[in-house]
Scaffold this active site. Structure first.
Site, short mmCIF file in Angstrom:
data_model
loop_
_atom_site.label_atom_id
_atom_site.label_comp_id
_atom_site.label_asym_id
_atom_site.label_seq_id
_atom_site.Cartn_x
_atom_site.Cartn_y
_atom_site.Cartn_z
N LYS A 121 -41.57 24.08 -55.20
CA LYS A 121 -41.10 23.82 -53.64
C LYS A 121 -40.83 25.11 -52.94
O LYS A 121 -40.60 26.14 -53.82
CB LYS A 121 -40.15 23.02 -53.55
CG LYS A 121 -38.48 23.17 -54.34
CD LYS A 121 -37.57 22.19 -54.37
CE LYS A 121 -36.38 22.77 -54.99
NZ LYS A 121 -35.06 21.86 -54.80
N TYR B 167 -28.30 52.09 -37.15
CA TYR B 167 -27.33 51.64 -36.20
C TYR B 167 -25.95 51.51 -36.66
O TYR B 167 -25.58 51.27 -37.62
CB TYR B 167 -27.73 50.14 -35.97
CG TYR B 167 -29.17 49.81 -35.42
CD1 TYR B 167 -29.43 50.32 -33.97
CD2 TYR B 167 -30.31 49.48 -36.21
CE1 TYR B 167 -30.75 50.15 -33.45
CE2 TYR B 167 -31.46 49.30 -35.51
CZ TYR B 167 -31.77 49.73 -34.27
OH TYR B 167 -33.00 49.51 -33.56
#
Length: 395
Positions: free
Chosen positions: A57, A287
């Site tokens: 999955k 940043y």
């Protein structure tokens, strides 16, 4: 770089497959040889009558579901586990014929029709759901039966009917048209804990539920309970089948299980250096300037970021491997790029490969390392790598 014994090819989850692997700024490398060996080790660890379900999955935990499914079936797995109907259909469209269990709950007519059409095997969690399945299949006018897997809740408090009502539930399903009971199973909540008390209580409840069912004269074709952790922890939990996810990808669910069998990590995360520069003492990086150069430094920009699945919360905490040595990441990790301190490598050039997860020389960084730094789990790390990263399969 790949060794001469490795043949790169694109795995199924890669989207931009018109580009050769060496043109990519970043990619996920999948070692199919390690995957094959892990499956063989797991099969050897089981008794001959216990089957192995490979859980593929979530795009095989980010490894590429179709490529992984084909590889593990060749290596000795006999079942596949997925979470959703589309995941199962994807495997069928690629010609995979092995039995596929849908581990999630399904209820709609469209889902049930697709399950029947693509010969998938659903999980039934409640009497209401069982009746919807039977009524929908009856309305289709098809006299065939589909195999269904009954899930009992023994303590996970997620999917499944209360284990104390197992006898009534299974008897109901047995009496419905178009449904054949293929297995009864449950899921363990604490199998990765060093303290087995809750796991043992869940097994006791599972055993009692099975006794309820058998007391009604109902024959149960197959029982399964164990996930990766339980598979490694206690052979008494193996029953007729085990459902293995994380372990087949080469990671241990807990440190106390590492001595059970030898597993190899299947996934490596790699990226290329796209720019190299020198910055002066006192220069802020990225940043927010959460890193200020304490001296003149040589830094490199690496073409991978949080949009690819590198957690931003690792900023200024993680290391990467370059030329077989660890080097620190500096500044805030940005959407598409991150910076590293390469002052110790003065001759570094653009295009060189950085390993974020994996091994270079004797050094190794694992998904568990990131998970421990972030107070999360390796499953989340592996499932976080986005599809703009090509999955490159090597042998």
């Amino acid at each position: 770089m790949f060794s001469s014994k490795q043949t790169p090819s694109f795995a199924d989850s890669q989207e931009c497959n018109t580009y050769a692997w060496f043109s990519q700024r970043a990619w996920v490398e999948i070692d199919l040889g390690a995957l094959t060996d892990n499956i063989k080790q797991l099969v050897k660890f089981l008794t001959p009558q216990t089957q192995l379900m490979a859980v593929v999955k979530a795009d095989a935990y980010g490894h590429g579901s179709v490529t992984v499914a084909k590889t593990v079936l060749e290596a000795g797995a006999s079942w596949l586990g997925v979470a959703t109907v589309p995941e199962g259909i994807q495997l069928r469209e690629e010609g995979i014929k092995a039995p596929i269990l849908i581990l999630g709950a399904t209820h709609t007519a469209e889902q049930i029709q697709a399950i029947a059409q693509w010969k998938l095997e659903p999980t039934l969690c409640s009497p209401k759901q069982a009746l919807i399945f039977s009524d929908t299949l009856e309305a289709l006018g098809d006299n065939s039966f589909i195999p269904v897997h009954i899930k009992l809740d023994t303590g996970m408090s997620r999917l499944g009917t209360d284990w104390q009502k197992a006898g009534d539930f299974v008897q109901l399903v047995q009496g419905l048209p178009h449904l054949n009971i293929a297995s009864i199973y449950s899921h363990l909540a604490t199998a990765d804990s060093p303290d087995p008390a809750i796991m043992q209580e869940q097994q006791r409840r599972f055993t009692e539920a099975i006794a309820q069912i058998q007391a009604r004269g109902i024959k149960i074709p197959s029982l399964h309970l164990a996930n990766s952790a339980a598979t490694l922890a206690d052979p008494k939990l193996h029953y007729d089948m085990v459902r293995v996810g994380l372990a087949m990808y080469g990671l241990y669910p807990a440190t106390h299980l590492e001595n059970k069998i030898k597993l190899q990590p299947v996934l490596q995360l790699k990226a290329r250096i796209t720019h190299v520069k020198t910055i002066a003492k006192g220069t802020g990086v990225s940043y927010g300037h959460h890193f200020i150069a304490p001296k003149e430094m040589r830094i490199a920009v690496v073409g991978i970021g949080y949009a690819d699945g590198v957690p931003r919360n690792l900023s200024n905490q993680m290391q990467v491997l370059l030329r077989n040595q660890p080097v620190p990441q500096i500044g805030a990790i940005t959407m598409d790029q991150l910076m590293i301190d390469v002052t110790s490598i003065p001759d570094l050039q653009e295009g060189e490969i950085v390993t974020l997860l994996g091994q270079q020389g004797k050094e190794q960084i694992s998904a568990n390392d990131w998970a421990n730094q972030l107070n999360t789990i390796a499953w989340e790390i592996l499932c976080g790598f986005k599809h703009r990263l090509p999955r490159v399969a090597v042998m």
